[in-house]
Design a protein around this motif. Structure first.
Motif, PDB file in Angstrom:
ATOM      1  N   ALA A  95       0.861  -1.182   0.000  1.00 56.38           N
ATOM      2  CA  ALA A  95       0.000   0.000   0.000  1.00 56.38           C
ATOM      3  C   ALA A  95       0.897   1.231   0.000  1.00 56.38           C
ATOM      4  CB  ALA A  95      -0.908   0.006   1.224  1.00 56.38           C
ATOM      5  N   LEU A  96       0.485   2.269  -0.711  1.00 53.48           N
ATOM      6  CA  LEU A  96       1.260   3.505  -0.787  1.00 53.48           C
ATOM      7  C   LEU A  96       0.375   4.682  -0.402  1.00 53.48           C
ATOM      8  CD1 LEU A  96       2.937   3.015  -4.282  1.00 53.48           C
ATOM      9  CD2 LEU A  96       3.959   2.569  -2.057  1.00 53.48           C
ATOM     10  N   SER A  97       1.003   5.733   0.135  1.00 59.16           N
ATOM     11  CA  SER A  97       0.276   6.976   0.395  1.00 59.16           C
ATOM     12  C   SER A  97       1.243   8.136   0.346  1.00 59.16           C
ATOM     13  CB  SER A  97      -0.454   6.931   1.742  1.00 59.16           C
ATOM     14  OG  SER A  97       0.467   6.800   2.798  1.00 59.16           O
ATOM     15  N   GLY A  98       0.674   9.344   0.242  1.00 59.82           N
ATOM     16  CA  GLY A  98       1.518  10.523   0.169  1.00 59.82           C
ATOM     17  C   GLY A  98       0.690  11.777   0.011  1.00 59.82           C
ATOM     18  N   THR A  99       1.368  12.827  -0.455  1.00 59.66           N
ATOM     19  CA  THR A  99       0.724  14.126  -0.634  1.00 59.66           C
ATOM     20  C   THR A  99       1.046  14.670  -2.024  1.00 59.66           C
ATOM     21  OG1 THR A  99       2.614  15.316   0.302  1.00 59.66           O
ATOM     22  CG2 THR A  99       0.835  14.687   1.838  1.00 59.66           C
ATOM     23  N   ALA A 100       0.170  15.550  -2.503  1.00 60.59           N
ATOM     24  CA  ALA A 100       0.390  16.244  -3.767  1.00 60.59           C
ATOM     25  C   ALA A 100      -0.112  17.670  -3.601  1.00 60.59           C
ATOM     26  CB  ALA A 100      -0.350  15.543  -4.908  1.00 60.59           C
ATOM     27  N   SER A 101       0.478  18.593  -4.336  1.00 59.05           N
ATOM     28  CA  SER A 101       0.038  19.986  -4.251  1.00 59.05           C
ATOM     29  C   SER A 101       0.207  20.663  -5.604  1.00 59.05           C
ATOM     30  CB  SER A 101       0.817  20.747  -3.177  1.00 59.05           C
ATOM     31  OG  SER A 101       2.195  20.800  -3.512  1.00 59.05           O
ATOM     32  N   ASP A 102      -0.499  21.788  -5.759  1.00 55.58           N
ATOM     33  CA  ASP A 102      -0.440  22.560  -6.990  1.00 55.58           C
ATOM     34  C   ASP A 102      -0.860  23.984  -6.675  1.00 55.58           C
ATOM     35  OD1 ASP A 102      -0.160  22.666  -9.966  1.00 55.58           O
ATOM     36  OD2 ASP A 102      -2.253  23.263  -9.829  1.00 55.58           O
ATOM     37  N   ASN A 103      -0.375  24.939  -7.459  1.00 56.45           N
ATOM     38  CA  ASN A 103      -0.728  26.342  -7.227  1.00 56.45           C
ATOM     39  C   ASN A 103      -2.203  26.627  -7.490  1.00 56.45           C
ATOM     40  OD1 ASN A 103      -0.196  25.950 -10.044  1.00 56.45           O
ATOM     41  ND2 ASN A 103      -0.086  28.164 -10.292  1.00 56.45           N
ATOM     42  N   VAL A 104      -2.877  25.817  -8.310  1.00 56.73           N
ATOM     43  CA  VAL A 104      -4.296  25.997  -8.594  1.00 56.73           C
ATOM     44  C   VAL A 104      -5.118  24.870  -7.982  1.00 56.73           C
ATOM     45  CG1 VAL A 104      -6.039  26.194 -10.409  1.00 56.73           C
ATOM     46  CG2 VAL A 104      -3.811  27.301 -10.685  1.00 56.73           C
ATOM     47  N   GLY A 105      -4.729  23.636  -8.204  1.00 59.31           N
ATOM     48  CA  GLY A 105      -5.444  22.492  -7.651  1.00 59.31           C
ATOM     49  C   GLY A 105      -5.020  21.203  -8.318  1.00 59.31           C
ATOM     50  N   VAL A 106      -4.953  20.132  -7.542  1.00 56.90           N
ATOM     51  CA  VAL A 106      -4.596  18.817  -8.048  1.00 56.90           C
ATOM     52  C   VAL A 106      -5.839  18.177  -8.655  1.00 56.90           C
ATOM     53  CG1 VAL A 106      -3.772  16.509  -7.413  1.00 56.90           C
ATOM     54  CG2 VAL A 106      -2.749  18.536  -6.352  1.00 56.90           C
ATOM     55  N   ALA A 107      -5.723  17.656  -9.873  1.00 54.04           N
ATOM     56  CA  ALA A 107      -6.850  17.006 -10.539  1.00 54.04           C
ATOM     57  C   ALA A 107      -6.863  15.499 -10.295  1.00 54.04           C
ATOM     58  CB  ALA A 107      -6.823  17.292 -12.039  1.00 54.04           C
ATOM     59  N   SER A 108      -5.691  14.850 -10.378  1.00 66.11           N
ATOM     60  CA  SER A 108      -5.663  13.398 -10.195  1.00 66.11           C
ATOM     61  C   SER A 108      -4.264  12.916  -9.844  1.00 66.11           C
ATOM     62  CB  SER A 108      -6.144  12.674 -11.454  1.00 66.11           C
ATOM     63  OG  SER A 108      -5.208  12.856 -12.500  1.00 66.11           O
ATOM     64  N   VAL A 109      -4.235  11.733  -9.216  1.00 65.47           N
ATOM     65  CA  VAL A 109      -2.986  11.021  -8.934  1.00 65.47           C
ATOM     66  C   VAL A 109      -3.175   9.600  -9.463  1.00 65.47           C
ATOM     67  CG1 VAL A 109      -1.412  10.145  -7.168  1.00 65.47           C
ATOM     68  CG2 VAL A 109      -2.467  12.406  -6.888  1.00 65.47           C
TER      69      VAL A 109
END
Length: 176
Positions: A95-109
């Motif tokens: 199993a994997l987990s984490g974080t993502a970020s963007d100046n406008v918004g994250v659409a998908s991982v």
């Protein structure tokens, strides 16, 4: 000189352009306006020593300023089971987990395993993947984050599935 007559944004940059006396249009370059809004009106005042346009003013028709295109890629970080680039396990899945970020918004991982399998993570800025099947040996799992503008970034985790070595032991009958 270029000044804002209506609107709430700030004009900046170096104004350049050529306006012929009596002309009805001009293209002005090198100017930035710091926000997207409608109904902006600017006033141009001519300058230049000895120029026939010096001191002359003109006001634009109202125009819209669109948002600048989003060219900033998002970021993605794996936090579990490790924040490192490699991980070893005897398990046949992980199993994997984490974080993502963007100046406008994250659409998908999304994820892919070079040894087979792919899918979409649950969540975006805080994401998780319940099961990634592992083959014996090195499995390179690539995580891809996308934003609404189509900008992407990737992170990879090489997961090595360890397999126990099997030994067959044969004993010879004793001759004594």
């Amino acid at each position: 000189t270029l000044t804002r007559e209506t609107g709430t944004g700030i004009l900046s940059g170096t104004t350049s352009g050529t306006l012929a006396v009596g002309a009805s249009a001009v293209t002005i370059s090198g100017v930035r306006y710091d926000r997207a809004e409608t109904g902006v009106v600017v006033r141009a005042t001519g300058s230049g020593a000895g120029s026939a346009a010096a001191g002359q003013t003109g006001t634009s028709n109202a125009f819209d300023v669109g948002a600048a295109p989003d060219v900033t890629p998002p970021t993605i970080v794996v936090t579990s089971p490790t924040s490192g680039a490699t991980y070893s396990t005897a398990a046949n899945q992980i199993a994997l987990s984490g974080t993502a970020s963007d100046n406008v918004g994250v659409a998908s991982v999304t994820w892919t395993n070079d040894r087979g399998g792919s899918g979409t993570a649950t969540g975006t800025t805080s994401w998780s993947i319940g099961t990634v099947a592992l083959q014996a040996g090195a499995n390179v799992v690539t995580l891809t984050v996308s934003d609404a503008a189509g900008n992407v970034a990737t992170a990879t985790l090489t997961v090595t599935r360890l397999v126990a070595t099997q030994l067959a032991l044969t004993t010879q009958p004793s001759t004594t």
